[in-house]
Motif scaffolding. Structure first.
Motif, PDB file in Angstrom:
ATOM      1  N   ASP A   1       0.822  -1.209   0.000  1.00 42.61           N
ATOM      2  CA  ASP A   1       0.000   0.000   0.000  1.00 42.61           C
ATOM      3  C   ASP A   1       0.854   1.256   0.000  1.00 42.61           C
ATOM      4  O   ASP A   1       0.604   2.183  -0.757  1.00 42.61           O
ATOM      5  N   LYS A   2       1.852   1.311   0.843  1.00 45.37           N
ATOM      6  CA  LYS A   2       2.706   2.500   0.912  1.00 45.37           C
ATOM      7  C   LYS A   2       3.604   2.594  -0.319  1.00 45.37           C
ATOM      8  O   LYS A   2       3.885   3.679  -0.811  1.00 45.37           O
ATOM      9  N   ALA A   3       4.029   1.454  -0.851  1.00 49.62           N
ATOM     10  CA  ALA A   3       4.923   1.449  -2.003  1.00 49.62           C
ATOM     11  C   ALA A   3       4.247   1.997  -3.251  1.00 49.62           C
ATOM     12  O   ALA A   3       4.919   2.503  -4.150  1.00 49.62           O
ATOM     13  N   THR A   4       2.937   1.908  -3.316  1.00 52.94           N
ATOM     14  CA  THR A   4       2.237   2.375  -4.504  1.00 52.94           C
ATOM     15  C   THR A   4       1.709   3.794  -4.351  1.00 52.94           C
ATOM     16  O   THR A   4       1.089   4.308  -5.268  1.00 52.94           O
ATOM     17  N   SER A   5       1.959   4.427  -3.217  1.00 51.69           N
ATOM     18  CA  SER A   5       1.465   5.786  -3.015  1.00 51.69           C
ATOM     19  C   SER A   5       2.289   6.772  -3.840  1.00 51.69           C
ATOM     20  O   SER A   5       3.397   6.488  -4.285  1.00 51.69           O
ATOM     21  N   LYS A   6       1.745   7.951  -4.030  1.00 51.77           N
ATOM     22  CA  LYS A   6       2.399   8.990  -4.830  1.00 51.77           C
ATOM     23  C   LYS A   6       3.643   9.503  -4.115  1.00 51.77           C
ATOM     24  O   LYS A   6       3.596   9.892  -2.958  1.00 51.77           O
ATOM     25  N   ALA A   7       4.767   9.500  -4.801  1.00 52.76           N
ATOM     26  CA  ALA A   7       6.012  10.030  -4.244  1.00 52.76           C
ATOM     27  C   ALA A   7       5.986  11.554  -4.338  1.00 52.76           C
ATOM     28  O   ALA A   7       5.381  12.116  -5.260  1.00 52.76           O
ATOM     29  N   PRO A   8       6.647  12.245  -3.410  1.00 55.40           N
ATOM     30  CA  PRO A   8       6.697  13.707  -3.481  1.00 55.40           C
ATOM     31  C   PRO A   8       7.458  14.167  -4.732  1.00 55.40           C
ATOM     32  O   PRO A   8       8.270  13.430  -5.291  1.00 55.40           O
ATOM     33  N   ALA A   9       7.193  15.369  -5.156  1.00 53.76           N
ATOM     34  CA  ALA A   9       7.894  15.954  -6.299  1.00 53.76           C
ATOM     35  C   ALA A   9       9.384  16.079  -5.972  1.00 53.76           C
ATOM     36  O   ALA A   9       9.772  16.134  -4.805  1.00 53.76           O
ATOM     37  N   THR A  10      10.216  16.137  -6.989  1.00 60.06           N
ATOM     38  CA  THR A  10      11.658  16.269  -6.787  1.00 60.06           C
ATOM     39  C   THR A  10      12.160  17.581  -7.357  1.00 60.06           C
ATOM     40  O   THR A  10      11.544  18.178  -8.241  1.00 60.06           O
ATOM     41  N   LEU A  11      13.300  18.000  -6.837  1.00 60.83           N
ATOM     42  CA  LEU A  11      14.003  19.191  -7.322  1.00 60.83           C
ATOM     43  C   LEU A  11      15.381  18.752  -7.806  1.00 60.83           C
ATOM     44  O   LEU A  11      15.970  17.838  -7.259  1.00 60.83           O
ATOM     45  N   GLY A  12      15.933  19.431  -8.788  1.00 64.43           N
ATOM     46  CA  GLY A  12      17.266  19.111  -9.264  1.00 64.43           C
ATOM     47  C   GLY A  12      17.274  17.882 -10.152  1.00 64.43           C
ATOM     48  O   GLY A  12      16.255  17.238 -10.371  1.00 64.43           O
ATOM     49  N   GLU A  13      18.466  17.571 -10.666  1.00 67.69           N
ATOM     50  CA  GLU A  13      18.611  16.426 -11.558  1.00 67.69           C
ATOM     51  C   GLU A  13      19.838  15.624 -11.191  1.00 67.69           C
ATOM     52  O   GLU A  13      20.771  16.134 -10.583  1.00 67.69           O
ATOM     53  N   GLY A  14      19.844  14.361 -11.593  1.00 69.65           N
ATOM     54  CA  GLY A  14      20.999  13.495 -11.387  1.00 69.65           C
ATOM     55  C   GLY A  14      21.334  13.340  -9.922  1.00 69.65           C
ATOM     56  O   GLY A  14      20.455  13.127  -9.086  1.00 69.65           O
ATOM     57  N   CYS A  15      22.631  13.457  -9.594  1.00 70.58           N
ATOM     58  CA  CYS A  15      23.058  13.261  -8.206  1.00 70.58           C
ATOM     59  C   CYS A  15      22.598  14.397  -7.299  1.00 70.58           C
ATOM     60  O   CYS A  15      22.703  14.292  -6.081  1.00 70.58           O
TER      61      CYS A  15
ATOM     62  N   SER B   1      19.446  15.438  -7.354  1.00 76.14           N
ATOM     63  CA  SER B   1      18.013  15.268  -7.211  1.00 76.14           C
ATOM     64  C   SER B   1      17.655  15.013  -5.753  1.00 76.14           C
ATOM     65  O   SER B   1      18.317  14.268  -5.051  1.00 76.14           O
ATOM     66  N   ARG B   2      16.582  15.648  -5.295  1.00 70.32           N
ATOM     67  CA  ARG B   2      16.123  15.483  -3.913  1.00 70.32           C
ATOM     68  C   ARG B   2      14.624  15.757  -3.880  1.00 70.32           C
ATOM     69  O   ARG B   2      14.077  16.395  -4.784  1.00 70.32           O
ATOM     70  N   TYR B   3      13.966  15.244  -2.842  1.00 69.24           N
ATOM     71  CA  TYR B   3      12.534  15.496  -2.703  1.00 69.24           C
ATOM     72  C   TYR B   3      12.301  16.960  -2.356  1.00 69.24           C
ATOM     73  O   TYR B   3      13.066  17.576  -1.615  1.00 69.24           O
TER      74      TYR B   3
END
Length: 60
Positions: free
Chosen positions: A8-22, A24-26
């Motif tokens: 159930d938790k694995a299929t929930s919507k992940a928060p948006a991310t900022l940045g790219e590549g290494c 990248s962060r929530y």
């Protein structure tokens, strides 16, 4: 008592991310307590860990 489905938790919507590549962060503005952003004892744990003597030898 029934167990919750672990997917159930694995299929929930992940928060948006900022940045790219290494870099990248929530996006903190898109996170909520359901995302695991609350850790009220973090400051106390950090202080405790800083006061403990280093019991592991440093790698050479």
């Amino acid at each position: 008592m029934t167990m919750a489905d672990p997917l159930d938790k694995a299929t929930s919507k992940a928060p948006a991310t900022l940045g790219e590549g290494c870099l990248s962060r929530y996006d903190p503005a898109d996170m909520s307590p359901e995302d695991g952003t609350e850790f009220p004892g973090a400051a106390e744990l950090w202080e405790q860990l800083q006061q403990e003597p280093d019991s592991q030898p440093k790698p050479a």
